[in-house]
Write a protein that holds these residues in place. Structure first.
Motif, short mmCIF file in Angstrom:
data_model
loop_
_atom_site.label_atom_id
_atom_site.label_comp_id
_atom_site.label_asym_id
_atom_site.label_seq_id
_atom_site.Cartn_x
_atom_site.Cartn_y
_atom_site.Cartn_z
N PRO A 166 -1.00 -4.83 2.61
CA PRO A 166 -1.01 -5.67 1.41
C PRO A 166 -2.21 -5.43 0.49
O PRO A 166 -2.11 -5.64 -0.72
N ASP A 167 -3.32 -5.00 1.06
CA ASP A 167 -4.50 -4.76 0.22
C ASP A 167 -4.32 -3.56 -0.70
O ASP A 167 -5.04 -3.42 -1.70
N LEU A 168 -3.38 -2.68 -0.35
CA LEU A 168 -3.14 -1.50 -1.19
C LEU A 168 -2.01 -1.74 -2.18
O LEU A 168 -2.14 -1.49 -3.37
N ASP A 169 -0.86 -2.20 -1.67
CA ASP A 169 0.31 -2.43 -2.52
C ASP A 169 1.34 -3.23 -1.73
O ASP A 169 1.04 -3.74 -0.64
N ASP A 170 2.54 -3.31 -2.27
CA ASP A 170 3.59 -4.12 -1.64
C ASP A 170 4.57 -3.26 -0.86
O ASP A 170 5.72 -3.66 -0.65
N TYR A 171 4.13 -2.09 -0.43
CA TYR A 171 5.02 -1.16 0.28
C TYR A 171 4.50 -0.88 1.69
O TYR A 171 3.36 -1.19 2.03
N ASN A 172 5.35 -0.26 2.48
CA ASN A 172 4.94 0.21 3.79
C ASN A 172 4.25 1.57 3.66
O ASN A 172 4.48 2.31 2.69
N HIS A 173 3.46 1.91 4.69
CA HIS A 173 2.72 3.17 4.68
C HIS A 173 2.86 3.85 6.04
O HIS A 173 2.75 3.20 7.08
N VAL A 174 3.11 5.16 6.00
CA VAL A 174 3.23 5.94 7.23
C VAL A 174 1.83 6.32 7.69
O VAL A 174 1.12 7.05 6.99
N LEU A 175 1.43 5.82 8.84
CA LEU A 175 0.15 6.22 9.43
C LEU A 175 0.36 7.37 10.40
O LEU A 175 -0.11 8.48 10.17
N LEU A 176 1.09 7.11 11.47
CA LEU A 176 1.40 8.15 12.46
C LEU A 176 2.81 8.65 12.20
O LEU A 176 3.78 7.92 12.41
N SER A 177 2.93 9.89 11.73
CA SER A 177 4.25 10.43 11.40
C SER A 177 5.03 10.81 12.65
O SER A 177 6.19 10.46 12.81
N SER A 178 4.38 11.53 13.56
CA SER A 178 5.06 11.95 14.79
C SER A 178 4.02 12.31 15.84
O SER A 178 2.81 12.37 15.56
#
Length: 652
Positions: free
Chosen positions: A53-65
């Protein structure tokens, strides 16, 4: 035997196995998604995808695989799979997969020579923590397990490009490390339940491709950062757990945490339990508020979807408590809206004209499932306020005319669930008197009279009954064309297209139509719109019929509501069909559901997608898992169950 199980014949065939996805959520907005071979095919895929939430209103991929490598006698066998240009896959870890099961966990069994390795994954509820448990089922010599993480640290709508700004340094923590590639992101902690050796060797893997994005006409190539790898020995019969989270953990607790999480889960051992599990994945808790997400991987909490899906995702699985928690948050938002206060709750599109009417329908369903008295106690006041709000012409785009019908302007903005846009204007410009809005309005007035009666306010009940009768007469005069209902009417224009929106005028508890009219609508809907995956959005007889949801975003938007099939409409169709044909229609609806059970093992396992092509083979598209699709099939199952129980009671 697992309900959702696949053997090596399918798993080693990437043309088939890459179409099958798995999704797990933490019920707080984060999720994990990929394919059953662990090869990511969407930019939305990732093992740990979290809201920031501190960045934006979207999800973020941290660990891709996370690539696993089995090492014996100095020989390395990499179990990972990634797609590169010219349809090149490297490494080819899928060739070692022997079985995949999707029940309480997602389980893969690999065989590499004499080594048999089992991998189980689970997402911890209400915590940004993803666990993978590796169990060495068999091995004839010393075995080493190497784990190589692929990091993204990006918005799900973007793609990562190799750069010199990424912070490749790390901090040590118990049995692992913490890394944060960019400012503003949380630290990703990667730890194992057993002491390991971390080899720090940061490097970019370039040109990984996501074929699903390529199909959709988007950028589809990405570079991912590998910070190095973890290496540790594993003995026959031993289990090792890898944890990826946004906070560190005491690694000695990982085994207990893994097992306790499994105990909370609904095992996917049947059609109903698969859908129940899928329904619970839409639950979303944040800052003490409860919501229902519209779908994964890209949807938020949208008011219409929440109200339509809430009954199926809670009451149909005997979870009135969660219904009440989600509605408690929604109630605050609705009351703020009708009081013309800023809506601070994270429910989107509350101002769309039909949304408040769906809210009343949701309360009505609660009244049927629980009691009218309890519904009145919790929601009755707001239901009557909403009706008054509309009658007093306070809604910005919903106007009550003297004929008792609601008029809305849909030429410049989308005013219903058929909401695709092009260049800022609706592609399907339904405007004026819209059929399902006015069917919902008539039903709301009648239900409002019920609530007033419970409140012992006979004057208000009589007033709403009088209003509803005016609406009923005008509805028939405005929409009935002798065989079915116009989709919308605006001035002298009457839209004659056969669309599914008229089914609500039959399915709702209070219908403005005579029985013969209701039957005529059900019959034409069955002939022209019904498919094994739900109802078409437009009859194939129309010259504007566009059945396939493929191509560029613009092409898909143009087709979105002009032919493709939407599963969520099945619930109202089933209600309408059984209202007309009663118990004689039960077997027909049961056969209709077969098409949905087959979907459990098709695209996203154990759940239902957003929509399907309008023509055979009715290929699925859109969101991997869609709340209204899941909810309305669950509600249909509950409807069939109640009919069966009423029949048994009659016999006894």
């Amino acid at each position: 035997m697992s309900y959702l199980k696949f053997d090596k014949t399918l798993l080693t065939n990437l043309q088939k196995s890459l179409r099958k996805e798995i999704l797990r959520t933490n019920k707080s907005g984060a999720y994990s998604a990929n394919t059953i071979t662990d090869c990511n095919t969407r930019k939305y895929h990732g093992l740990l995808v979290v809201p920031i939430p501190d960045l934006d209103d979207y999800n973020h991929v941290l660990l891709s695989s996370l690539d696993e490598t089995i090492i014996q006698h100095g020989a390395e066998f990499n179990l990972g799979v990634h797609k590169y240009e010219e349809n090149h896959f490297s490494p080819n870890g899928h060739k070692y997969i022997r079985e995949f099961h999707f029940d309480a966990t997602a389980r893969t069994i690999y065989r590499v020579g004499g080594v048999v390795l089992e991998k189980d994954r689970i997402f911890i509820s209400h915590e940004n923590r993803y666990l993978i448990k590796y169990t060495l089922l068999d091995a004839h010599s010393r075995t080493t397990l190497r784990l190589r993480p692929f990091l993204a640290f990006r918005n799900v709508n973007d793609l990562c490009v190799a750069n010199g700004k990424a912070n490749t340094s790390y901090t040590e923590t118990k049995n692992g490390i913490g890394m944060c590639l960019y400012d503003g992101y949380p630290t990703l902690f990667m730890q194992t339940s057993k002491q390991n050796e971390f080899i720090h060797h940061p490097d970019w893997y370039r040109g990984i491709e996501y074929p699903k994005e390529q199909e959709r006409g988007y950028n589809y190539k990405e570079d991912l950062l590998i910070p190095g790898y973890f290496e540790l020995s594993i003995e026959k019969g031993e289990s090792i757990i890898f944890s990826a989270g946004t906070s560190p953990i005491e690694t000695q607790n990982l085994a207990v945490l893994f097992e306790s999480e499994i105990e909370k889960r609904t095992v996917r051992n049947s059609f109903f339990n698969s859908l129940k599990n899928a329904a619970q994945q839409f639950y979303f808790k944040r800052n003490g508020d409860y919501y229902l997400l519209a779908g994964y991987p890209w949807f938020k909490s949208r008011a219409r979807d929440e109200f339509i899906a809430l009954t199926g995702c809670t009451l149909a699985i005997e979870d009135a408590s969660t219904f009440e928690k989600i509605m408690a948050t929604a109630l605050i938002a609705v009351n703020d809206f009708i009081s013309e206060k800023p809506v601070e709750k994270a429910i989107y599109e509350l101002d769309t004209p039909d949304v408040l009417l769906w809210f009343i329908r949701t309360v009505q369903q609660y009244a049927k499932a629980v009691s009218i008295e309890k519904a009145n106690q919790l929601y009755g006041e707001t239901v009557l306020k909403v009706i008054s709000f509309i009658r007093k012409q306070n809604h910005p785009n919903l106007f009550l005319h003297d004929n008792g019908l609601l008029y809305t302007n849909g030429t410049q903005t989308a005013i219903s669930w058929m909401n695709s846009m092009e260049n800022g204007t609706p592609i399907t410009p339904r405007t004026g008197y819209v059929v399902e809005i006015n069917a919902l309005w008539y039903n709301a007035l009648k239900f409002g009279a019920e609530i007033s009666t419970v409140q012992k306010d006979e004057y208000a009940a009589d007033l709403l009954d009088y209003q509803s009768e005016l609406t009923r007469q005008s509805f028939v005069h405005m929409f009935w064309n002798g065989t079915y209902l116009h989709d919308y009417v605006d001035g002298d224009y009457k839209d004659w297209e056969v669309r599914p929106n008229m089914i609500f005028a039959v399915s709702l508890p209070y219908s403005p139509l005579e029985k013969t009219q209701q039957k005529s609508i059900v019959d034409i809907t069955t002939r022209e719109l019904l498919t094994p995956k739900g109802l078409r959005t437009l009859s194939p007889k129309s010259p504007f019929y566009r059945p396939t949801y493929v191509g560029s975003m613009l092409e898909r938007n143009r087709n979105y509501h002009n032919g493709p099939v939407w599963p969520w409409l099945t619930g109202s169709f089933a209600e309408a069909y059984l209202k007309i044909y009663k118990r004689s229609g039960v077997s027909f609806i049961e056969r209709m559901l077969i098409g949905f059970e087959s979907e459990m093992s098709e695209l996203c396992l154990g759940t239902l997608s957003e929509l399907h092509d309008g023509n055979p083979p009715f290929a699925g598209h859109g969101a991997m898992s869609f709340a209204t699709s899941v909810a309305e099939i669950l509600r249909t199952l509950k409807l069939l169950e109640s009919i069966e129980q009423s029949g048994e009671q009659t016999k006894s």
